[in-house]
Motif scaffolding. Structure first.
Motif, PDB file in Angstrom:
ATOM      1  N   GLY A  17       0.813  -1.223   0.000  1.00 54.95           N
ATOM      2  CA  GLY A  17       0.000   0.000   0.000  1.00 54.95           C
ATOM      3  C   GLY A  17       0.839   1.262   0.000  1.00 54.95           C
ATOM      4  N   GLY A  22       3.301  -2.717  -3.868  1.00 53.28           N
ATOM      5  CA  GLY A  22       1.948  -3.067  -4.342  1.00 53.28           C
ATOM      6  C   GLY A  22       1.974  -4.370  -5.112  1.00 53.28           C
ATOM      7  N   GLY A  23       1.485  -4.298  -6.348  1.00 47.06           N
ATOM      8  CA  GLY A  23       1.272  -5.492  -7.150  1.00 47.06           C
ATOM      9  C   GLY A  23       2.524  -6.332  -7.368  1.00 47.06           C
ATOM     10  N   ARG A 222      -1.923   1.762  -4.187  1.00 50.43           N
ATOM     11  CA  ARG A 222      -0.919   2.727  -3.749  1.00 50.43           C
ATOM     12  C   ARG A 222      -1.473   4.112  -4.016  1.00 50.43           C
ATOM     13  NH1 ARG A 222       3.303   2.452  -7.151  1.00 50.43           N
ATOM     14  NH2 ARG A 222       2.074   1.376  -8.704  1.00 50.43           N
ATOM     15  N   ARG A 226      -1.202   8.547 -10.516  1.00 52.87           N
ATOM     16  CA  ARG A 226      -1.560   7.813 -11.730  1.00 52.87           C
ATOM     17  C   ARG A 226      -2.654   6.763 -11.497  1.00 52.87           C
ATOM     18  NH1 ARG A 226      -0.961   2.250 -12.707  1.00 52.87           N
ATOM     19  NH2 ARG A 226       0.872   1.354 -11.744  1.00 52.87           N
ATOM     20  N   LYS A 227      -2.970   6.476 -10.229  1.00 47.92           N
ATOM     21  CA  LYS A 227      -4.052   5.527  -9.949  1.00 47.92           C
ATOM     22  C   LYS A 227      -5.427   6.177 -10.171  1.00 47.92           C
ATOM     23  CE  LYS A 227      -1.951   1.655  -8.882  1.00 47.92           C
ATOM     24  NZ  LYS A 227      -2.225   0.385  -9.569  1.00 47.92           N
ATOM     25  N   GLN A 288      -3.114   2.133   4.987  1.00 49.35           N
ATOM     26  CA  GLN A 288      -2.663   0.803   4.612  1.00 49.35           C
ATOM     27  C   GLN A 288      -3.473  -0.271   5.361  1.00 49.35           C
ATOM     28  OE1 GLN A 288       1.445   0.439   5.769  1.00 49.35           O
ATOM     29  NE2 GLN A 288       1.921  -0.159   3.678  1.00 49.35           N
ATOM     30  N   VAL A 289      -3.897  -1.288   4.654  1.00 49.18           N
ATOM     31  CA  VAL A 289      -4.652  -2.374   5.294  1.00 49.18           C
ATOM     32  C   VAL A 289      -3.917  -3.687   5.062  1.00 49.18           C
ATOM     33  CG1 VAL A 289      -6.805  -3.695   5.147  1.00 49.18           C
ATOM     34  CG2 VAL A 289      -6.884  -1.199   5.083  1.00 49.18           C
ATOM     35  N   ARG A 291      -3.222  -7.545   4.289  1.00 48.78           N
ATOM     36  CA  ARG A 291      -3.847  -8.403   3.267  1.00 48.78           C
ATOM     37  C   ARG A 291      -5.021  -9.206   3.802  1.00 48.78           C
ATOM     38  NH1 ARG A 291      -2.883  -8.268  -1.056  1.00 48.78           N
ATOM     39  NH2 ARG A 291      -3.261 -10.084  -2.323  1.00 48.78           N
ATOM     40  N   ILE A 315      -3.917  -5.954 -10.066  1.00 45.36           N
ATOM     41  CA  ILE A 315      -4.382  -7.140  -9.328  1.00 45.36           C
ATOM     42  C   ILE A 315      -5.681  -6.831  -8.584  1.00 45.36           C
ATOM     43  CG2 ILE A 315      -3.772  -8.789  -7.479  1.00 45.36           C
ATOM     44  CD1 ILE A 315      -0.889  -8.611  -8.324  1.00 45.36           C
ATOM     45  N   VAL A 316      -5.881  -5.567  -8.198  1.00 48.92           N
ATOM     46  CA  VAL A 316      -7.069  -5.204  -7.413  1.00 48.92           C
ATOM     47  C   VAL A 316      -8.376  -5.630  -8.095  1.00 48.92           C
ATOM     48  CG1 VAL A 316      -8.402  -3.213  -6.589  1.00 48.92           C
ATOM     49  CG2 VAL A 316      -5.978  -3.439  -5.993  1.00 48.92           C
ATOM     50  N   GLU A 319      -8.960  -9.215  -7.467  1.00 46.76           N
ATOM     51  CA  GLU A 319      -9.359  -9.500  -6.076  1.00 46.76           C
ATOM     52  C   GLU A 319     -10.842  -9.193  -5.882  1.00 46.76           C
ATOM     53  OE1 GLU A 319      -4.907  -8.743  -4.127  1.00 46.76           O
ATOM     54  OE2 GLU A 319      -6.360  -7.111  -4.083  1.00 46.76           O
TER      55      GLU A 319
HETATM   56  N1  UDP Z   1      -2.943  -3.686  -1.104  1.00 51.54           N
HETATM   57  C1  UDP Z   1      -3.057  -4.122   0.213  1.00 51.54           C
HETATM   58  N2  UDP Z   1      -3.222  -3.175   1.184  1.00 51.54           N
HETATM   59  C2  UDP Z   1      -3.290  -1.856   0.918  1.00 51.54           C
HETATM   60  C3  UDP Z   1      -3.212  -1.424  -0.425  1.00 51.54           C
HETATM   61  C4  UDP Z   1      -3.019  -2.359  -1.423  1.00 51.54           C
HETATM   62  O1  UDP Z   1      -3.000  -5.324   0.492  1.00 51.54           O
HETATM   63  O2  UDP Z   1      -3.448  -1.071   1.842  1.00 51.54           O
HETATM   64  C5  UDP Z   1      -2.725  -4.690  -2.178  1.00 51.54           C
HETATM   65  C6  UDP Z   1      -3.933  -4.917  -3.085  1.00 51.54           C
HETATM   66  O3  UDP Z   1      -4.909  -5.708  -2.461  1.00 51.54           O
HETATM   67  C7  UDP Z   1      -3.252  -5.565  -4.300  1.00 51.54           C
HETATM   68  C8  UDP Z   1      -1.908  -4.823  -4.378  1.00 51.54           C
HETATM   69  O4  UDP Z   1      -1.697  -4.249  -3.076  1.00 51.54           O
HETATM   70  O5  UDP Z   1      -3.015  -6.934  -4.059  1.00 51.54           O
HETATM   71  C9  UDP Z   1      -1.922  -3.729  -5.453  1.00 51.54           C
HETATM   72  O6  UDP Z   1      -1.725  -4.330  -6.698  1.00 51.54           O
HETATM   73  P1  UDP Z   1      -2.141  -3.707  -8.114  1.00 51.54           P
HETATM   74  O7  UDP Z   1      -1.621  -4.630  -9.165  1.00 51.54           O
HETATM   75  O8  UDP Z   1      -3.619  -3.455  -8.172  1.00 51.54           O
HETATM   76  O9  UDP Z   1      -1.446  -2.290  -8.177  1.00 51.54           O
HETATM   77  P2  UDP Z   1       0.123  -1.869  -8.269  1.00 51.54           P
HETATM   78  O10 UDP Z   1       0.560  -1.629  -6.875  1.00 51.54           O
HETATM   79  O11 UDP Z   1       0.888  -2.998  -8.910  1.00 51.54           O
HETATM   80  O12 UDP Z   1       0.169  -0.640  -9.100  1.00 51.54           O
END
Ligand code: UDP
Length: 419
Positions: A17, A22-23, A222, A226-227, A288-289, A291, A315-316, A319
């Motif tokens: 997070g 992240g991913g 994150r 850009r998100k 931040q949370v 998993r 990945i979100v 999920e």
């Molecule tokens: N995530 C999490 N807790 C948070 C924020 C994000 O566990 O507080 C996890 C979210 O569930 C996912 C990953 O971080 O598994 C983010 O992956 P994604 O591919 O969507 O984005 P990236 O970080 O690669 O841009």
């Protein structure tokens, strides 16, 4: 097979997070675990970013993480890590000693540099085959972020050079294949293996977090511009005009707890926008949370919104689908592969708050449609995106690479032989 994974900034052991976690962290952890469960021996090399980390951390039988000294033992933003890649390669090849692995798999362009460098020094005559997953491409980042892109300037030539030098590239979506092709990479050297989702953790059954508003929409990731979370904030007044005023937007992500978020520039920007458009009361930043707590949060939402400017994979949304929740997603990058428009979610044009509001209004008005899209998403996640399936596809790419490099070695002229 003996497999070395290199993930310079994204440790499988990091909390998620934060700006650089992240991913990729999820991907490396889950893929390595699935490969170890399939009987392979996997070592993940990552940079030591704290003093108190043990050198080797066993995770499972056949899976360990090795912390390599490469630069200061503290957090360094990923865009400042390039000067330490030679040191990372030293640490990896020292750890291999006389017994290099069958294949080394770099994650992100900088890890690709270290993987290629270590492979060249592999300790035996034949170079260790290198497989590369980019996770994100500098060309795409620069196109979208322009002067805001903090990547080192060297990325412009080093990343294509990693793409040319690796024995095989694993792209995570079809959009990435087009980008690599535009870079001049022969598509015969590219395999596709998507990211997966932990189907043991993310499912439709289990507790769901309570909520206060009539409706809850959720954004997870994150906290970086850009998100595109600001686009969702900007969609809220339009949603209110469409008759949905009692909607809570829960934003999960950002380093630290809600208090630490006070200092986070993106959190402040989002709250300032919420104030300016009159929806401050509806926006909640959770920080931040862990998993393990994520599935209950996903299940509490009527819809998950993912509207980045661009997205190498994402990945979100997977999920959310695995939890049976419909997704509103921007039609960009990997999201165009994972979301089937109007079957598992609704795709909207990039950077378009009005389209986001329209899609959300349609979903919030129709519980039957939400349930139908949610069920179809769950089916798709189960059928296509288990990590075991992704690991099997990755394994195929490794075998292809090994077969190719053995054939190349057979063709190499023997020293002294007549040509
Ligand atoms: N995530 C999490 N807790 C948070 C924020 C994000 O566990 O507080 C996890 C979210 O569930 C996912 C990953 O971080 O598994 C983010 O992956 P994604 O591919 O969507 O984005 P990236 O970080 O690669 O841009």
């Amino acid at each position: 097979m003996r497999i070395s994974m290199v993930s310079e900034h994204a440790s499988p052991l990091a909390a998620l997070g934060g700006v650089d976690a992240g991913g990729q962290n999820v991907h490396v952890a889950a893929l390595s675990t699935a490969l170890a469960r399939r009987g392979h021996h996997v070592t993940v090399y990552t940079r030591r970013d704290a003093d108190d980390l043990p050198e080797r951390v066993p995770i499972l039988p056949r899976l360990e993480v090795v912390h390599v000294e490469a630069g200061p033992a503290c957090h360094v933003p990923k865009d400042e890590l390039l000067p330490f890649m030679a040191q990372l390669a030293d640490g990896i090849s020292n750890d291999w000693g006389e017994r290099p692995p069958d294949v080394v798999h770099g994650h992100f362009w900088m890890s690709g540099l270290a993987a290629l460098d270590a492979a060249r020094r592999g300790g035996t005559d034949a170079r260790v085959p290198v497989v590369q997953t980019f996770h994100a491409l500098g060309t795409v980042k620069r196109r979208h972020q322009g002067v805001e892109d903090t990547s080192p300037v060297e990325r412009q030539w080093l990343e294509p050079s990693v793409a040319r030098s690796a024995d095989r590239i694993i792209a995570t979506c079809s959009d990435e294949v087009f980008e690599l092709k535009a870079m001049g990479i022969d598509t015969a050297r590219i395999s596709i293996a998507p990211c997966g989702v932990d189907l043991g953790l993310f499912s439709g059954s289990g507790p769901r977090e309570g909520r206060t508003g009539t409706h809850r929409i959720l954004s997870v990731g994150r906290l970086v511009p850009r998100k595109g979370v600001d686009l969702v904030v900007r969609a809220l007044p339009l949603l209110r005009d469409a008759g949905f005023g009692d909607v809570e937007l829960l934003i999960v992500g950002g380093g630290g707890d809600p208090e630490a978020l006070g200092a986070d520039p993106e959190a402040r920007r989002l709250l300032a926008i919420a104030d300016a458009v009159g929806v401050r009361r509806q926006v909640r930043l959770r920080g931040q949370v862990r998993r393990e707590a994520m599935p209950g949060i996903f299940r509490s939402a009527d819809a998950v919104v993912c509207t980045p400017w661009y997205e190498p994979f994402g990945i979100v949304p997977l999920e959310a689908m695995a939890c049976g929740v419909p997704v509103v997603a921007a039609a960009v990058g990997g999201l165009r592969d994972t979301i089937v428009d109007r079957r598992t979610g609704i795709l909207v044009p990039a950077q378009d708050p009005a389209a986001i509001a329209e899609a959300l209004a349609e979903l919030l008005a129709d519980p039957g449609l939400r349930a139908e899209l949610g069920r179809a998403g769950q089916k798709r996640a189960l059928a296509r995106y288990s990590w075991d399936r992704v690991a099997a596809e990755t394994e195929k790419a490794y075998q292809h690479t090994l077969a190719g490099s053995a054939a190349a070695r057979r063709l190499e002229p023997v020293e002294g032989a007549a040509l």
